[in-house]
Design a protein around this motif. Structure first.
Motif, PDB file in Angstrom:
ATOM      1  N   HIS A 217     -10.153  -7.464  59.455  1.00  0.00           N
ATOM      2  CA  HIS A 217      -8.789  -7.060  58.886  1.00  0.00           C
ATOM      3  C   HIS A 217      -8.537  -5.649  60.000  1.00  0.00           C
ATOM      4  O   HIS A 217      -7.995  -5.554  61.489  1.00  0.00           O
ATOM      5  N   ILE A 218      -9.027  -4.738  59.403  1.00  0.00           N
ATOM      6  CA  ILE A 218      -9.601  -3.893  60.262  1.00  0.00           C
ATOM      7  C   ILE A 218     -10.520  -3.730  60.368  1.00  0.00           C
ATOM      8  O   ILE A 218     -11.759  -2.959  60.021  1.00  0.00           O
ATOM      9  N   ARG A 219     -11.133  -2.390  62.013  1.00  0.00           N
ATOM     10  CA  ARG A 219     -12.172  -2.977  62.323  1.00  0.00           C
ATOM     11  C   ARG A 219     -12.617  -1.365  62.852  1.00  0.00           C
ATOM     12  O   ARG A 219     -10.879  -0.286  64.442  1.00  0.00           O
ATOM     13  N   CYS A 220     -13.766  -0.846  62.886  1.00  0.00           N
ATOM     14  CA  CYS A 220     -13.813   0.380  63.121  1.00  0.00           C
ATOM     15  C   CYS A 220     -15.207   0.741  63.856  1.00  0.00           C
ATOM     16  O   CYS A 220     -16.035  -0.354  63.389  1.00  0.00           O
ATOM     17  N   SER A 221     -15.682   1.925  65.082  1.00  0.00           N
ATOM     18  CA  SER A 221     -16.789   2.009  65.017  1.00  0.00           C
ATOM     19  C   SER A 221     -17.726   2.597  64.374  1.00  0.00           C
ATOM     20  O   SER A 221     -19.163   2.840  64.495  1.00  0.00           O
ATOM     21  N   ASN A 222     -17.600   3.479  63.815  1.00  0.00           N
ATOM     22  CA  ASN A 222     -18.423   4.285  61.973  1.00  0.00           C
ATOM     23  C   ASN A 222     -17.584   4.047  61.120  1.00  0.00           C
ATOM     24  O   ASN A 222     -16.577   3.468  60.846  1.00  0.00           O
ATOM     25  N   ALA A 223     -18.566   4.291  59.899  1.00  0.00           N
ATOM     26  CA  ALA A 223     -18.834   4.002  58.607  1.00  0.00           C
ATOM     27  C   ALA A 223     -17.587   5.464  57.937  1.00  0.00           C
ATOM     28  O   ALA A 223     -16.904   5.371  57.279  1.00  0.00           O
ATOM     29  N   SER A 224     -17.740   5.973  58.856  1.00  0.00           N
ATOM     30  CA  SER A 224     -16.830   7.802  58.184  1.00  0.00           C
ATOM     31  C   SER A 224     -15.270   7.064  58.375  1.00  0.00           C
ATOM     32  O   SER A 224     -14.785   7.715  57.669  1.00  0.00           O
ATOM     33  N   THR A 225     -15.576   7.098  59.343  1.00  0.00           N
ATOM     34  CA  THR A 225     -13.153   6.295  60.186  1.00  0.00           C
ATOM     35  C   THR A 225     -13.729   5.037  58.339  1.00  0.00           C
ATOM     36  O   THR A 225     -11.978   4.793  58.358  1.00  0.00           O
ATOM     37  N   ILE A 226     -14.659   4.071  58.162  1.00  0.00           N
ATOM     38  CA  ILE A 226     -14.270   2.827  57.640  1.00  0.00           C
ATOM     39  C   ILE A 226     -13.952   3.364  56.512  1.00  0.00           C
ATOM     40  O   ILE A 226     -12.900   3.610  55.641  1.00  0.00           O
ATOM     41  N   LEU A 227     -14.429   4.841  55.741  1.00  0.00           N
ATOM     42  CA  LEU A 227     -14.289   5.594  54.531  1.00  0.00           C
ATOM     43  C   LEU A 227     -12.903   5.897  54.828  1.00  0.00           C
ATOM     44  O   LEU A 227     -12.214   5.803  53.431  1.00  0.00           O
ATOM     45  N   ASP A 228     -12.534   6.322  55.478  1.00  0.00           N
ATOM     46  CA  ASP A 228     -11.412   7.142  56.041  1.00  0.00           C
ATOM     47  C   ASP A 228     -10.063   5.746  55.110  1.00  0.00           C
ATOM     48  O   ASP A 228      -9.044   6.636  55.111  1.00  0.00           O
ATOM     49  N   ALA A 229     -10.478   4.848  56.200  1.00  0.00           N
ATOM     50  CA  ALA A 229      -9.032   4.160  55.922  1.00  0.00           C
ATOM     51  C   ALA A 229      -9.094   3.409  54.608  1.00  0.00           C
ATOM     52  O   ALA A 229      -8.533   3.164  53.560  1.00  0.00           O
ATOM     53  N   LEU A 230     -10.285   3.442  53.890  1.00  0.00           N
ATOM     54  CA  LEU A 230     -10.538   3.114  52.740  1.00  0.00           C
ATOM     55  C   LEU A 230     -10.512   2.998  51.620  1.00  0.00           C
ATOM     56  O   LEU A 230      -9.181   3.815  50.377  1.00  0.00           O
ATOM     57  N   VAL A 231     -10.225   4.949  51.473  1.00  0.00           N
ATOM     58  CA  VAL A 231      -9.475   6.017  50.836  1.00  0.00           C
ATOM     59  C   VAL A 231      -7.830   5.949  50.544  1.00  0.00           C
ATOM     60  O   VAL A 231      -7.324   6.632  49.853  1.00  0.00           O
ATOM     61  N   THR A 232      -7.558   5.627  51.731  1.00  0.00           N
ATOM     62  CA  THR A 232      -5.606   5.756  51.858  1.00  0.00           C
ATOM     63  C   THR A 232      -5.521   4.791  51.733  1.00  0.00           C
ATOM     64  O   THR A 232      -4.219   4.093  50.879  1.00  0.00           O
ATOM     65  N   GLY A 233      -6.244   3.271  51.206  1.00  0.00           N
ATOM     66  CA  GLY A 233      -5.254   2.110  50.387  1.00  0.00           C
ATOM     67  C   GLY A 233      -5.730   1.301  51.384  1.00  0.00           C
ATOM     68  O   GLY A 233      -4.466   0.222  51.291  1.00  0.00           O
ATOM     69  N   ALA A 234      -6.219   1.194  52.412  1.00  0.00           N
ATOM     70  CA  ALA A 234      -5.936  -0.113  53.472  1.00  0.00           C
ATOM     71  C   ALA A 234      -6.602  -1.322  52.640  1.00  0.00           C
ATOM     72  O   ALA A 234      -5.899  -2.733  53.490  1.00  0.00           O
ATOM     73  N   GLY A 235      -7.408  -1.130  52.801  1.00  0.00           N
ATOM     74  CA  GLY A 235      -8.148  -2.548  51.822  1.00  0.00           C
ATOM     75  C   GLY A 235      -9.544  -2.486  51.141  1.00  0.00           C
ATOM     76  O   GLY A 235      -9.796  -0.959  50.975  1.00  0.00           O
ATOM     77  N   LEU A 236     -10.204  -3.285  51.549  1.00  0.00           N
ATOM     78  CA  LEU A 236     -11.644  -2.902  50.711  1.00  0.00           C
ATOM     79  C   LEU A 236     -12.472  -2.729  51.935  1.00  0.00           C
ATOM     80  O   LEU A 236     -12.526  -3.514  52.737  1.00  0.00           O
ATOM     81  N   ALA A 237     -13.469  -2.472  51.156  1.00  0.00           N
ATOM     82  CA  ALA A 237     -14.995  -2.430  52.294  1.00  0.00           C
ATOM     83  C   ALA A 237     -16.582  -2.411  51.478  1.00  0.00           C
ATOM     84  O   ALA A 237     -16.068  -2.291  50.320  1.00  0.00           O
ATOM     85  N   VAL A 238     -17.114  -2.290  52.702  1.00  0.00           N
ATOM     86  CA  VAL A 238     -18.909  -2.740  51.723  1.00  0.00           C
ATOM     87  C   VAL A 238     -19.521  -0.971  52.447  1.00  0.00           C
ATOM     88  O   VAL A 238     -19.394  -0.772  53.343  1.00  0.00           O
ATOM     89  N   LEU A 239     -19.675  -0.373  51.964  1.00  0.00           N
ATOM     90  CA  LEU A 239     -20.096   0.716  51.746  1.00  0.00           C
ATOM     91  C   LEU A 239     -21.241   1.647  50.625  1.00  0.00           C
ATOM     92  O   LEU A 239     -21.607   0.867  49.981  1.00  0.00           O
TER      93      LEU A 239
END
Length: 303
Positions: A217-239
């Motif tokens: 649902h939320i798409r990012c160009s790098n893993a660091s941005t995925i982590l930032d979004a994950l920490v804010t509570g935006a959703g789940l992620a594979v890391l």
């Protein structure tokens, strides 16, 4: 005798197939590239590259004389790069700069442990370069690279490192608001964060897309941005699983995913550099760091 820099420019255009791509690599303007190519052709007395196609998309192909010259120039380029690799290391002490390149999460793992790494490397300065691009060790773009697949190209020395495993993560805030995140229904009922299509070859993206039956649902160009979004509570992620030990705001929701990253993690140096004291010492200490934290890189179950 032709100018060495102009010969190197000719080889770069032939390899890239376009003036713009070669200009970016050599950090020169296109007009400068074109002017120097013309000067080389005038000195050689022959057309070396022919432009095909018009406009910005036009490309360059070798003429018969260019094809005859290119192998000779490539040998000169290879010799020049070998000299450049050796130049900083004619002194035998293990001092100087070591540039380490890898993807953002691997670089983050090293950066979080820099004090103990630097304590083991007196006299050495570390440069950490984060990139998804394949670093060219022959051109000294880095001294050491960490890659998530075994290299098959070039004269490279390598060693296997403990490979980071991956799992599903969510923030404690998101999981508290969405208890379904702790169940297998998470794939149907939760919001997901992942890579965009610029990282279409990513194993984690392919795995997640197959699980969801759609793009995240939320798409990012790098893993660091995925982590930032994950920490804010935006959703789940594979890391990577080592995040469980580094980010107290996160919850590891699954055991390590067996289907991801089976090709290993490899520490790679060019064979011309492997015995340079500073590179050898840094490579040994980085490898030791990964082995020391194997239990965080490869945990047995969910945190």
């Amino acid at each position: 005798m032709p100018n060495w820099d102009d010969l190197r420019l000719f080889a770069a255009i032939a390899a890239a197939g376009s003036l713009s791509a070669a200009a970016r690599r050599l950090k020169l303007s296109q007009p400068t590239m074109s002017r120097r190519l013309q000067a080389l052709e005038a000195q050689m007395g022959a057309k070396l590259l022919e432009r095909v196609g018009g406009g910005p998309a036009g490309s360059y192909v070798l003429t018969p004389k260019g094809a005859e010259l290119l192998p000779l120039v490539e040998r000169m380029v290879e010799a020049g790069e070998a000299i450049e690799r050796a130049r900083p290391d004619f002194t035998e002490d293990a001092t100087g700069i070591v540039r380490v390149a890898s993807g953002p999460m691997t670089i983050r793992f090293i950066a979080r442990r820099l004090p103990e790494l630097l304590d083991a490397l007196p006299g050495i300065e570390i440069e950490l370069y984060s990139s998804y691009s394949l670093i060219n060790l022959s051109r000294r773009e880095a001294d050491i690279a960490l890659r998530n697949r075994r290299p098959e190209e070039g004269r490279l020395a390598m060693r296997a490192l403990p490979q980071p495993t991956y799992a599903v993560f969510g923030s404690k805030v998101y999981v508290a608001r969405h208890p379904v995140a702790a169940t297998e229904a998470r794939y149907e009922e939760c919001r997901w964060i992942g890579f965009d299509d610029t990282r279409g070859y990513s194993e984690s993206l392919l795995w997640l897309t197959a699980k969801l039956g759609r793009a995240p649902h939320i798409r990012c160009s790098n893993a660091s941005t995925i982590l930032d979004a994950l920490v804010t509570g935006a959703g789940l992620a594979v890391l990577p699983c080592f995040l469980a030990a580094e980010e107290p705001s996160l919850v590891q929701l699954t055991a390590p995913i067996d289907d991801l990253d089976r090709e290993g993690l490899w520490l790679v140096v060019h064979e011309d550099m492997r015995d340079r004291p500073r590179v050898r010492l840094a490579a040994d200490r980085i490898a030791a760091l990964f082995h020391r934290y194997r239990h965080q890189l490869q945990p047995e179950g969910a945190g």
